[in-house]
Design an enzyme around this catalytic site. Structure first.
Site, PDB file in Angstrom:
ATOM      1  N   ARG A  83      -1.516  -6.397  -8.280  1.00 48.86           N
ATOM      2  CA  ARG A  83      -0.283  -7.116  -7.957  1.00 48.86           C
ATOM      3  C   ARG A  83       0.009  -8.232  -8.947  1.00 48.86           C
ATOM      4  NH1 ARG A  83      -2.618  -8.427  -2.159  1.00 48.86           N
ATOM      5  NH2 ARG A  83      -4.335  -8.775  -3.612  1.00 48.86           N
ATOM      6  N   HIS A 142       0.844  -1.207   0.000  1.00 47.40           N
ATOM      7  CA  HIS A 142       0.000   0.000   0.000  1.00 47.40           C
ATOM      8  C   HIS A 142       0.877   1.255   0.000  1.00 47.40           C
ATOM      9  CE1 HIS A 142      -3.203  -2.618   2.150  1.00 47.40           C
ATOM     10  NE2 HIS A 142      -3.631  -2.402   0.932  1.00 47.40           N
ATOM     11  N   LYS A 148     -18.369  -5.493   7.862  1.00 51.75           N
ATOM     12  CA  LYS A 148     -17.159  -6.311   7.785  1.00 51.75           C
ATOM     13  C   LYS A 148     -16.393  -6.199   9.105  1.00 51.75           C
ATOM     14  CE  LYS A 148     -13.312  -6.931   4.575  1.00 51.75           C
ATOM     15  NZ  LYS A 148     -12.600  -6.321   3.455  1.00 51.75           N
TER      16      LYS A 148
HETATM   17  O1  PNS Z   1      -8.927  -2.947  -0.080  1.00 52.81           O
HETATM   18  P1  PNS Z   1     -10.199  -3.532  -0.625  1.00 52.81           P
HETATM   19  O2  PNS Z   1     -10.967  -4.197   0.476  1.00 52.81           O
HETATM   20  O3  PNS Z   1      -9.966  -4.436  -1.798  1.00 52.81           O
HETATM   21  O4  PNS Z   1     -11.092  -2.299  -1.136  1.00 52.81           O
HETATM   22  C1  PNS Z   1     -12.337  -2.513  -1.734  1.00 52.81           C
HETATM   23  C2  PNS Z   1     -13.087  -1.180  -1.888  1.00 52.81           C
HETATM   24  C3  PNS Z   1     -13.213  -0.467  -0.554  1.00 52.81           C
HETATM   25  C4  PNS Z   1     -12.347  -0.275  -2.844  1.00 52.81           C
HETATM   26  C5  PNS Z   1     -14.497  -1.515  -2.477  1.00 52.81           C
HETATM   27  O5  PNS Z   1     -15.097  -2.491  -1.697  1.00 52.81           O
HETATM   28  C6  PNS Z   1     -15.400  -0.312  -2.537  1.00 52.81           C
HETATM   29  O6  PNS Z   1     -15.231   0.556  -3.374  1.00 52.81           O
HETATM   30  N1  PNS Z   1     -16.385  -0.244  -1.615  1.00 52.81           N
HETATM   31  C7  PNS Z   1     -17.301   0.882  -1.482  1.00 52.81           C
HETATM   32  C8  PNS Z   1     -18.708   0.519  -1.932  1.00 52.81           C
HETATM   33  C9  PNS Z   1     -18.811   0.598  -3.445  1.00 52.81           C
HETATM   34  O7  PNS Z   1     -18.577   1.611  -4.049  1.00 52.81           O
HETATM   35  N2  PNS Z   1     -19.166  -0.551  -4.032  1.00 52.81           N
HETATM   36  C10 PNS Z   1     -19.255  -0.695  -5.476  1.00 52.81           C
HETATM   37  C11 PNS Z   1     -17.882  -1.020  -6.063  1.00 52.81           C
HETATM   38  S1  PNS Z   1     -17.992  -1.347  -7.755  1.00 52.81           S
END
Ligand code: PNS
Length: 188
Positions: A92, A19, A43
């Site tokens: 990655r 990160h 979560k």
């Molecule tokens: O680090 P992560 O857990 O892979 O991040 C995932 C994240 C937070 C980027 C994704 O879950 C997200 O954007 N969540 C917010 C809700 C949302 O916008 N959902 C639709 C995504 S297409």
């Protein structure tokens, strides 16, 4: 010319060297980079949102154009509220691509003016995931190669206070290497 603002959304539970590598890269191509921690009550997480925010703030204090925030709801709505034009995400390995592509295309559907920008962390960080870090630290394994020193300390404190940091026996299960360390999972 307008300032290019990007958000870097994620769970960051905990933030890893991967990160941090991505934040460094993003800070070089955007005028402002907002590391955006998702507040997701559904979560369960190891670190609270406040703990994650504080840790990332400490780790990024040297970057003038990086700030840390939290959000809930849709990423596209949060990005729009900041007038951000890009969402930064790390890829990655090819196994990340399918999930990231789906999310990028869905975000584009929801907000066509928002671009997703994929960047690759340094290859020596490509096997690191927060999920594996949590698992290894929880079993008393070494995570010094995977997370900054500050996070390693916080992990130790977290598992110690939970009475949950067993002493590992000998060296067989050392830091992820070779095939075992390259296990690809959905991001977390
Ligand atoms: O680090 P992560 O857990 O892979 O991040 C995932 C994240 C937070 C980027 C994704 O879950 C997200 O954007 N969540 C917010 C809700 C949302 O916008 N959902 C639709 C995504 S297409």
């Amino acid at each position: 010319m307008s300032r290019k603002i990007a958000i870097y959304p994620g769970s960051f539970d905990p933030p890893t060297k991967g990160h941090l590598d991505l934040i460094a890269r993003g800070s070089r191509i955007f005028d402002e980079l907002v590391v955006a921690i998702l507040r997701n009550p559904e979560k369960t997480s190891l670190f609270t949102v406040a703990e994650r925010k504080e840790m990332i703030e400490l780790l990024t204090s040297g970057y003038k154009n990086v700030r840390v925030d939290t959000f809930e709801g849709l990423t596209v709505d949060y990005a729009t509220s900041l007038r951000a034009t890009a969402v930064l995400r790390g890829i990655r390995a090819i196994s990340d691509y399918e999930y990231e592509l789906q999310m990028a295309l869905m975000n584009r559907k929801l907000q066509p003016s928002l671009e997703t920008v994929f960047m690759m962390p340094a290859e020596h960080y490509s096997y690191i995931s927060s999920r594996l870090v949590r698992e290894i630290a929880g079993m008393g394994g070494p995570v010094g190669a995977l997370v900054p020193g500050l996070i390693e300390q916080r992990l130790r404190a977290k598992f110690k206070s939970a009475g949950d940091f067993p002493k590992r026996s000998t060296s067989k299960a050392s830091a992820p290497q070779g095939k075992r360390g390259k296990t690809r999972t959905k991001k977390s």
